[in-house]
Design an enzyme around this catalytic site. Structure first.
Site, PDB file in Angstrom:
ATOM      1  N   HIS A 281      -3.084   3.105  11.280  1.00  0.00           N
ATOM      2  CA  HIS A 281      -1.988   1.880  11.366  1.00  0.00           C
ATOM      3  C   HIS A 281      -0.680   2.210  12.947  1.00  0.00           C
ATOM      4  CE1 HIS A 281      -2.313   2.354   6.706  1.00  0.00           C
ATOM      5  NE2 HIS A 281      -2.920   0.722   7.423  1.00  0.00           N
TER       6      HIS A 281
ATOM      7  N   LYS B 230      -2.018  -5.678  -7.390  1.00  0.00           N
ATOM      8  CA  LYS B 230      -2.347  -4.111  -7.049  1.00  0.00           C
ATOM      9  C   LYS B 230      -1.393  -3.376  -7.499  1.00  0.00           C
ATOM     10  CE  LYS B 230      -5.464  -5.991  -3.425  1.00  0.00           C
ATOM     11  NZ  LYS B 230      -5.603  -6.590  -1.778  1.00  0.00           N
TER      12      LYS B 230
ATOM     13  N   ARG C  63     -11.843  -0.076  11.014  1.00  0.00           N
ATOM     14  CA  ARG C  63     -12.340   1.614  11.322  1.00  0.00           C
ATOM     15  C   ARG C  63     -13.983   1.504  11.909  1.00  0.00           C
ATOM     16  NH1 ARG C  63     -10.087   2.455   5.884  1.00  0.00           N
ATOM     17  NH2 ARG C  63     -10.814   0.675   5.475  1.00  0.00           N
TER      18      ARG C  63
ATOM     19  N   SER D   3      -5.665   5.312   4.266  1.00  0.00           N
ATOM     20  CA  SER D   3      -4.850   5.714   2.979  1.00  0.00           C
ATOM     21  C   SER D   3      -5.102   5.855   1.662  1.00  0.00           C
ATOM     22  CB  SER D   3      -3.912   4.058   3.039  1.00  0.00           C
ATOM     23  OG  SER D   3      -3.198   3.791   3.664  1.00  0.00           O
TER      24      SER D   3
END
Length: 161
Positions: free
Chosen positions: A17, A41, A90, A127
């Site tokens: 990040h 979430k 990614r 994460s």
């Protein structure tokens, strides 16, 4: 003035990040790092904790600020006057998902997306994976800024490691 939004959950913010933030800060006049607030979430860190970590991380960048959003990121972009969303990628899987989102965001609000490929040293870092490793007692210092590493270890009950 070119303004971009880098939106995410940042639960917690990783070196990946931070790399995207630094590269976006070099490319745009202003970057808003926007932490999602979606209450549905389950997150390890509260929005206040994520904002505090991000605020410390962006301190060196004079053109980056922190915000929060709930709902559609394109609505947040409109409210902030940002015409661009920045996304770090990614893998090809990220690209497949994010391309659809980018096309939808453009159709919904005319907001474009700039994809930044992950630096090789961050290409496998997420994460979720970092949290899981930390909870199971593994070492995650290489994946996080030092201040975030300390906060994560304290959160998972490993504050003296």
């Amino acid at each position: 003035m070119t303004k971009a939004v880098f939106a995410g959950t940042f639960d917690p913010p990783t070196n990946g990040h931070l790399d995207v933030i630094a590269r976006a800060a070099a490319a745009f006049d202003e970057v808003i790092v926007a932490a999602g607030v979606n209450q549905s979430k389950q997150r390890l860190f509260s929005v206040e904790e994520r904002v505090a970590m991000l605020t410390e991380l962006v301190e060196p960048f004079g053109n980056v600020r922190i915000g929060t959003f709930d709902g559609l990121v394109v609505d947040y972009c409109r409210a902030e006057g940002a015409a661009m969303i920045v996304k770090g990628l990614r893998s090809g899987g990220d690209y497949d998902y994010e391309l659809q989102m980018a096309q939808m965001n453009r159709k919904l609000a005319g907001v474009d997306t700039l994809f930044l490929p992950a630096a090789p040293e961050n290409g496998y870092v997420s994460s979720s994976l970092v949290k899981e490793i930390a909870k199971l007692g593994g070492e995650v210092a290489d994946f996080l800024p030092p201040s975030v590493h300390a906060v994560l270890l304290a959160k998972v009950g490993r504050g003296n490691d």
